[in-house]
Design an enzyme around this catalytic site. Structure first.
Site, mmCIF file in Angstrom:
data_model
loop_
_atom_site.group_PDB
_atom_site.id
_atom_site.type_symbol
_atom_site.label_atom_id
_atom_site.label_comp_id
_atom_site.label_asym_id
_atom_site.label_seq_id
_atom_site.Cartn_x
_atom_site.Cartn_y
_atom_site.Cartn_z
ATOM 1 N N LEU A 164 -58.570 52.015 30.025
ATOM 2 C CA LEU A 164 -59.739 51.165 30.170
ATOM 3 C C LEU A 164 -59.914 50.147 29.049
ATOM 4 C CD1 LEU A 164 -62.054 51.010 32.234
ATOM 5 C CD2 LEU A 164 -63.465 51.931 30.427
ATOM 6 N N HIS A 175 -61.473 54.030 38.488
ATOM 7 C CA HIS A 175 -62.309 54.393 37.359
ATOM 8 C C HIS A 175 -63.341 55.462 37.662
ATOM 9 C CE1 HIS A 175 -64.263 53.851 33.567
ATOM 10 N NE2 HIS A 175 -65.388 53.404 34.090
ATOM 11 N N ARG A 192 -69.123 45.134 38.889
ATOM 12 C CA ARG A 192 -67.723 45.509 38.763
ATOM 13 C C ARG A 192 -66.931 45.296 40.039
ATOM 14 N NH1 ARG A 192 -68.093 51.076 35.173
ATOM 15 N NH2 ARG A 192 -68.529 49.959 33.241
ATOM 16 N N GLU A 220 -66.123 47.325 29.448
ATOM 17 C CA GLU A 220 -66.900 46.191 29.913
ATOM 18 C C GLU A 220 -67.662 45.545 28.760
ATOM 19 O OE1 GLU A 220 -68.847 47.030 33.524
ATOM 20 O OE2 GLU A 220 -70.280 45.405 33.362
HETATM 21 C C1 FAD Z 1 -62.440 55.235 29.832
HETATM 22 C C2 FAD Z 1 -63.810 55.438 30.415
HETATM 23 C C3 FAD Z 1 -64.884 54.701 29.917
HETATM 24 C C4 FAD Z 1 -66.157 54.864 30.434
HETATM 25 N N1 FAD Z 1 -67.195 54.140 29.884
HETATM 26 C C5 FAD Z 1 -68.454 54.355 30.351
HETATM 27 C C6 FAD Z 1 -69.557 53.693 29.751
HETATM 28 O O1 FAD Z 1 -69.407 52.910 28.819
HETATM 29 N N2 FAD Z 1 -70.803 53.928 30.216
HETATM 30 C C7 FAD Z 1 -71.001 54.802 31.235
HETATM 31 O O2 FAD Z 1 -72.154 55.005 31.590
HETATM 32 N N3 FAD Z 1 -69.976 55.443 31.809
HETATM 33 C C8 FAD Z 1 -68.705 55.240 31.401
HETATM 34 N N4 FAD Z 1 -67.663 55.917 31.994
HETATM 35 C C9 FAD Z 1 -67.920 56.858 33.048
HETATM 36 C C10 FAD Z 1 -68.399 58.164 32.487
HETATM 37 O O3 FAD Z 1 -67.816 58.406 31.236
HETATM 38 C C11 FAD Z 1 -68.038 59.330 33.354
HETATM 39 O O4 FAD Z 1 -68.384 59.062 34.644
HETATM 40 C C12 FAD Z 1 -68.796 60.537 32.891
HETATM 41 O O5 FAD Z 1 -68.442 60.820 31.570
HETATM 42 C C13 FAD Z 1 -68.557 61.739 33.734
HETATM 43 O O6 FAD Z 1 -69.212 62.820 33.112
HETATM 44 P P1 FAD Z 1 -69.292 64.232 33.733
HETATM 45 O O7 FAD Z 1 -70.123 65.053 32.845
HETATM 46 O O8 FAD Z 1 -69.700 64.126 35.153
HETATM 47 O O9 FAD Z 1 -67.807 64.721 33.753
HETATM 48 P P2 FAD Z 1 -66.749 64.869 32.564
HETATM 49 O O10 FAD Z 1 -67.257 64.392 31.283
HETATM 50 O O11 FAD Z 1 -65.477 64.329 33.041
HETATM 51 O O12 FAD Z 1 -66.574 66.388 32.484
HETATM 52 C C14 FAD Z 1 -65.917 67.113 33.488
HETATM 53 C C15 FAD Z 1 -65.804 68.510 32.989
HETATM 54 O O13 FAD Z 1 -65.484 69.361 34.056
HETATM 55 C C16 FAD Z 1 -64.442 70.209 33.686
HETATM 56 N N5 FAD Z 1 -63.755 70.615 34.879
HETATM 57 C C17 FAD Z 1 -63.258 69.831 35.851
HETATM 58 N N6 FAD Z 1 -62.689 70.583 36.799
HETATM 59 C C18 FAD Z 1 -62.843 71.875 36.412
HETATM 60 C C19 FAD Z 1 -62.453 73.123 36.954
HETATM 61 N N7 FAD Z 1 -61.775 73.194 38.090
HETATM 62 N N8 FAD Z 1 -62.755 74.246 36.277
HETATM 63 C C20 FAD Z 1 -63.416 74.179 35.124
HETATM 64 N N9 FAD Z 1 -63.808 73.037 34.556
HETATM 65 C C21 FAD Z 1 -63.519 71.893 35.194
HETATM 66 C C22 FAD Z 1 -63.634 69.405 32.750
HETATM 67 O O14 FAD Z 1 -62.880 70.217 31.916
HETATM 68 C C23 FAD Z 1 -64.719 68.676 31.973
HETATM 69 O O15 FAD Z 1 -65.195 69.483 30.937
HETATM 70 C C24 FAD Z 1 -66.367 55.756 31.489
HETATM 71 C C25 FAD Z 1 -65.312 56.490 31.988
HETATM 72 C C26 FAD Z 1 -64.028 56.335 31.477
HETATM 73 C C27 FAD Z 1 -62.897 57.123 32.045
#
Ligand code: FAD
Ligand code: SF4
Ligand code: SF4
Ligand code: FES
Ligand code: FES
Lengths: 610, 266, 244
Positions: free
Chosen positions: A250, A379, A314, A253
């Protein structure tokens, strides 16, 4: 079967990203015994990679901002498909959650008068993203992690959950294995919160890590929950395109938020010509106007002119870049140019430190001196488990979801920065909801036969030492999805994609572990993740086939217009007796007062034409 | 999983012993150069302090930093109480010597190159026992700040010496010889070194948790920022100033013993 | 025309193991982690390795490349001498699990011993950027534990029980210098964290992929704060006299 260990809790949170951690913190604060599992080490979840910021209408920089405008922007960005209640709660509660993070130790960048600084982002009318340079996600996850660790949550790291266990209709726990030892583990729990993130590994070029195999989506689907909006996959307009090893990484933005300019190989600032008619008036008309906006913002002043066209949503920017490249105006490595080098080098390094290093070290490009080459990268998944806005409850009793794995909040297209705020707003609510539910739920009683079945599925690849390589199957799936279910879609392509998925499903049944034991064996782990990847891929393709229109992140070349019929429905995917069913379900009706709020915001106040 | 007591199962890759490493670069180069550099620098100054002829330590208004401030002139009787081998320079040099010996940079340099503790990163050591700076004698390093106070005082004298050196032909005439410039640079380099001291950085503002609460703390922040700026190059100034002190002393000795003429510049 | 390079990767577990040769097709801009992934996908499907972001943001892919502690996703092949095979080994200071994966759980245990951020009861939540520049540097830490791996106090002397290691000095410093934090961790720093074991030889700073000046900006200021309270004779006397 082999012996397995058992852990019991009131609430089991699967996933330790921002959403999972926030849910666990809340549930344990409510007095529920809370367990937290994650596939990686603690603090390595996707959230750690988020860069640009967290959106919340604090109005620290632009005093006109408030939750109404944020609500409006979110709904408009999502092409009105969003669950209005989620968008409302999100806009109202995000500021509290940001301040809460600060009270828990997060250290955001400051304004000149000592408040939390906010930056501009695509689709947000005002400067709204609280940030820490370009490592906001790291700040957030570390803060939540430390809060959680000291609150007595039981944390199980490097443990993959493969199946949700049910007692009749309701959830009663989950089954998984330790990545380290390969041994089985059963979590008995009254309620389960899914916070497993997204699905990016279905695609070849993605900003997502190996973790994003859609486990939560697939497990919820298998447990009978409904997935919605799966056709909406966000392609981030700016991923790295060169060198090959980092393709898809990435480029935040925030580069555009800080004034980055997009140009094609002819040097044209092409975004001017792709602005959608509907909100063209919100954007600058000329280079000079855009330049003035940047100058004024850099000087810390309130802009008197309109935003640069690069700050369009986006979906639109990604399509524009794709089109430029397709029509032969791309950069040498198949992207376009993103330029921030006209700004003072020191400022670029201060505001975008990790971008600076990322390009310097991985691509030999000094972004303070030359433009970057960027192109779209898969993404984020707008689609996910259908949840109740207030409690995060899914359609299956005892199953909750929050974060990227849940659907509805972002509708047809997510605005940058709205994910991090989504995580904390709905993480907290899901934690509350689950703890509340657990109070009156019966003690968990997983069924021995179901556990045995789950275990035999997990060990199956070991019975086929000559089976197919999981790496090959994953690669072929990624190729198929990128080619046939990518940014622009047609009926013929989608059908071809589905045919490929069918073949891959058959191949996946023969996947084997050629080498190694149960001890930390990535080949085996991937073999098990394939099933989930295939389920989400199929769901995306099927939903995309059914939505015969273009809207938000979903663009059909054979149906290039929006269709008002599809503007009134979400597509829901369900598991009906081993068959995947996709059906239209009506949107929730927005109450009249909220409609009024939405309409009142319509005329932009801060914008003056010079 | 690790033992709750913190004891760790050894990694089977671990091998102990001096210079055991998988590194393939010239990791021994830096400690070797440090030994040579410190050997030459401190070797020369030790020679100057013990064996150098004090008579050659000054020439006209020039005073070698080895003999400044001239305590032995202020209290001439001291010398008579002291054993014969104590040269006048020793009355002074213990302070800057102690300052450098307890300096955080020099500590790093000699722990690595002389004590091999460790000689370089990810390289095995000859020692099994280790107590760091927790026990006597090394725990004494913690009084570094007191040497810093002394060093600042001495620095003031060195500035005085440097300015005085511009009055080569008597107090009324501003005539500079090459030696004047040498002495001026000596004061400059020593300032750059001394004012980048970690202890000073802490005492002048680093101890605060919040800088913007009142005007004086803002001032401290500015001071802290200045020290920090020098501190980032502390190693550089440590070497430059060490070399230059030696050179200054040598220069004055050569001039005053008549082996070199001090050219008049203006 | 793709070029080829040979790699020697440690394969084995707590019971022992050896270096194995692999040949990898290289491309422009390739990093060590790409090569490891290629080996995994084509030659050794069970090769254990941790990674997440591939962009030096998560701190998962720590290993020792040609004997130097590095993030594999940040180590370019064209920066490594081409005349000999690239050697990749797991971090040595932590117990080995398998191949390139080690058991770093001890670090998480240490973190639990450090009292978390404790806000001042009724402070105003306003501070300036210059108040937090220091703290923000420390908060860049991605917990790759390379500094823990290289620090000789842990690596050679296994002072795990008495010594928190550079990563946690960074954490302590981040909390102690936070403008709104009210907790006092100096006693802990002095008596339990083992900051006195650190002989400021700066290997942690040399390996930190986030360029945190661990020794200069975190450890030495902590040592100075410890001196304030526990060593400075004049201050101790004054405190005795005025009982503060
Ligand atoms: C490079 C990048 C930059 C980004 N920048 C931004 C930004 O600037 N602003 C913004 O708002 N968003 C941004 N996003 C989007 C945002 O970061 C993600 O959508 C968000 O962090 C997702 O969070 P989450 O808690 O849902 O999942 P995650 O933080 O991905 O956590 C998922 C968790 O689930 C666990 N897990 C998954 N499957 C299993 C399983 N089968 N068994 C046990 N554990 C499991 C994983 O180990 C992990 O701990 C960005 C994303 C990326 C990739
Ligand atoms: S400076 Fe201190 S903490 Fe860092 S590696 Fe050296 S001894 Fe360890
Ligand atoms: S301080 Fe640096 S080396 Fe140590 S864990 Fe953090 S990022 Fe890694
Ligand atoms: S730290 Fe080097 S002089 Fe004080
Ligand atoms: S993979 Fe995240 S730091 Fe290397």
């Amino acid at each position: 079967m082999d012996k397995y260990e058992t852990h019991e809790s009131d609430v089991l949170v699967i996933g330790a990203g921002g959403a999972g951690l926030r849910a666990a913190i809340e549930s344990s604060a409510q007095g529920a015994r809370t367990a937290l599992v994650c596939k990686s080490l603690l603090g390595k979840a996707h959230t750690v990679m988020a860069e640009g910021g967290i959106a919340a209408a604090l109005a620290n920089v632009d005093a006109e901002d408030d939750w109404r405008v944020h609500f409006h922007d979110t709904m408009a960005g999502g092409k009105m498909l969003n669950n209005w209640r989620m968008a409302e709660l999100h806009a109202k509660e995000a500021p509290d959650r940001v301040y809460e993070l600060e009270r828990w130790g997060a250290v955001f960048d400051r304004t000149g008068d000592g408040k939390i600084l906010q930056r501009a982002f695509g689709g947000h009318r005002y400067k709204r993203l609280s940030h820490v340079g370009d490592r906001t996600g790291l700040e957030m996850i570390r803060t939540l992690q430390d809060k959680g660790v000291h609150q007595g949550i039981d944390i199980y790291m490097e443990c993959t959950i493969t199946r949700l266990l049910k007692d009749g209709d309701r959830i009663t726990g989950a089954f998984g294995y330790w990545r380290e030892s390969g041994r089985y583990v059963v979590f008995k729990s009254k309620a389960v919160v899914l916070a497993t993130g997204g699905i990016g590994k279905s695609y070849k070029i993605t900003s997502n890590s190996w973790e994003y195999t859609g486990d939560g989506h697939a497990m919820a689907y298998e447990a009978g929950a409904e997935l919605i909006d799966m056709e909406f996959v966000q392609f981030h307009p700016t991923g790295m395109v060169w060198p090959p090893g980092v393709r898809g990484l990435l480029v935040t933005e925030a580069v555009r938020g800080e004034g980055g300019i997009l140009r094609n190989s002819k040097g044209e600032r092409f975004m001017f010509k792709y602005l959608p008619e509907a909100n063209k008036k919100d954007f600058a008309e000329s280079d000079e106007e855009a330049r003035r906006w940047v100058d004024e913002v850099l000087a810390g002043k309130k802009p008197t002119v309109r935003r640069p066209p690069e700050l369009s949503t986006r979906d639109n920017v990604a399509r524009s870049i794709y089109t430029e490249v397709k029509e032969g105006r791309g950069s040498p490595h198949g992207g376009v140019f993103l330029d921030i080098s006209y700004q003072p080098a020191e400022r670029v390094k201060k505001k975008l430190p990790s971008m600076y290093h990322q390009f310097l070290e991985l691509a030999d490009v000094d972004i303070t001196k030359e433009p970057m080459e960027v192109g779209p990268t898969c993404h984020y998944s707008m689609g996910g488990v259908r949840v109740d806005a207030d409690s995060g409850a899914s359609t299956v009793p005892g199953l909750f979801a929050c974060g990227e794995v849940s659907g509805g909040m972002h509708g047809g297209n997510r605005l940058g920065g709205n994910s991090l705020s989504d995580l904390v707003v709905f993480g907290r609510r899901a934690g509350l909801g689950a703890a509340d539910y657990a109070k009156s739920a019966p003690s968990p009683r997983p069924d021995g036969r179901e556990i045995e079945e789950a275990a035999s599925i997990v060990s199956a690849p070991f019975d086929r030492p000559d089976g197919e390589s999981p790496y090959d199957i994953q690669r072929d799936l990624q190729t198929a999805m990128s080619e046939f279910v990518g940014i622009f879609r047609t009926e013929a392509d989608l059908e071809e994609g589905l045919r490929r998925i069918e073949t891959l499903k058959a191949r996946a049944k023969t996947v084997g572990v050629a080498e190694g034991t149960r001890l930390y064996n990535p080949g085996w782990h991937l073999a098990l993740d394939l099933k989930n990847l295939l389920i989400v891929s199929e769901a995306i393709a099927r939903a995309a086939l059914l939505r015969k229109e273009s809207r938000g992140a979903h663009s059909r070349l054979d149906h290039p217009k929006t269709d008002s019929h599809f503007g009134k429905v979400n597509l829901a995917v369900r598991n009906v007796g081993e068959r995947m069913e996709v059906r239209e379900t009506p949107l929730l009706e927005m109450p009249a007062e909220l409609k009024k709020v939405y309409d009142e915001v319509e005329t932009p106040k801060a914008v003056k034409v010079p | 999983m690790s033992d709750p007591s913190g004891a760790q199962a050894r990694n089977p890759l671990y091998r102990a012993g001096f210079a055991v490493t998988e590194r393939r670069d010239l990791w021994w180069m830096e400690p070797l150069l440090t030994v040579l550099g410190l050997g030459v620098g401190f070797g020369y100054l030790t020679w100057a302090a013990f064996l150098g002829n004090p008579e050659h330590g000054h020439y006209g208004p020039y005073l070698s930093p080895v003999y400044s401030p001239p305590v032995y002139e202020w209290f001439p009787s001291i010398m008579t109480y002291l054993p014969a081998f104590v040269s006048p320079a020793l009355l002074i040099l213990w302070a800057p010597g102690g300052f450098r010996a307890t300096c955080y940079y020099y500590r790093k340099a000699y722990y690595r190159s002389f004590f091999l503790n460790p000689a370089s990163c990810a390289v095995g050591k000859p020692w099994e026992k280790y107590c760091g700076e927790t026990e006597f004698p090394l725990v004494v390093q913690n009084i570094h700040r007191y040497f810093m106070y002394l060093a600042v005082v001495i620095l003031a004298f060195l500035w005085y010496d440097a300015l005085k050196a511009f009055t080569r032909d008597g107090p009324k005439d501003y005539v500079a010889g090459a030696g004047s410039v040498v002495l001026l640079l000596n004061a400059v380099f020593l300032s750059l070194y001394t004012l980048g001291c970690h202890s000073l950085r802490h005492l002048i503002g680093g101890y605060l948790d919040c800088f913007s609460t009142c005007p004086t703390s803002k001032l401290r922040h500015t001071a802290w920022g200045g020290v920090t700026c020098l501190n980032e190059r502390h190693m550089l100034w440590a070497w430059v100033s060490l070399g230059w002190v030696g050179f200054t002393d040598l220069y004055i000795r050569l001039v005053s013993s008549g082996r070199l003429a001090d050219p008049v510049l203006f | 025309m793709p070029e080829q390079r040979s790699f020697r990767v440690f394969r084995g577990d707590a019971g022992g193991g050896q270096m194995k040769e692999y040949t990898v097709e290289t491309g422009p801009g390739m990093v060590v982690l790409d090569a490891v992934h290629q080996i995994q996908a084509t030659q050794a499907p069970d090769l254990a390795v941790r990674w997440n972001c591939k962009a030096a943001k998560c701190g998962s892919c720590s290993a020792e490349v040609n004997g130097k502690p590095k993030l594999m996703c940040k180590t370019r092949l064209d920066d490594l001498p081409a005349d000999r095979p690239v050697e990749v080994r797991p971090m040595r200071t932590f117990p080995l699990i398998k191949d390139l994966v080690t058991d770093v759980s001890w670090n998480y245990e240490v973190n639990k011993k450090i009292p978390p951020f404790t806000p001042k009861p009724n402070g105003e939540w306003r501070w300036m950027q210059e108040d937090v520049d220091r703290v923000q540097e420390f908060r860049k830490c991605i917990e790759c534990f390379l500094c823990q791996n290289v620090c000789h106090v842990l690596r050679e002397h296994q002072k795990q029980p008495e010594f928190f290691g550079p990563r946690f000095f960074v954490r302590l410093a981040a909390l102690e210098m936070h403008p709104m934090d009210a907790a006092d961790r100096l006693d802990l720093t002095h008596r339990q964290s083992g900051v006195g074991y650190c002989n400021i030889t700066k290997c942690c700073t040399e390996v930190c992929p986030e360029d945190i000046h661990i020794t200069d900006n975190a450890i030495i200021p902590l040592k100075e704060r410890v001196v304030d309270r526990f060593y400075d004779p004049v201050r101790r006397l004054l405190r005795k006299l005025f009982r503060r």
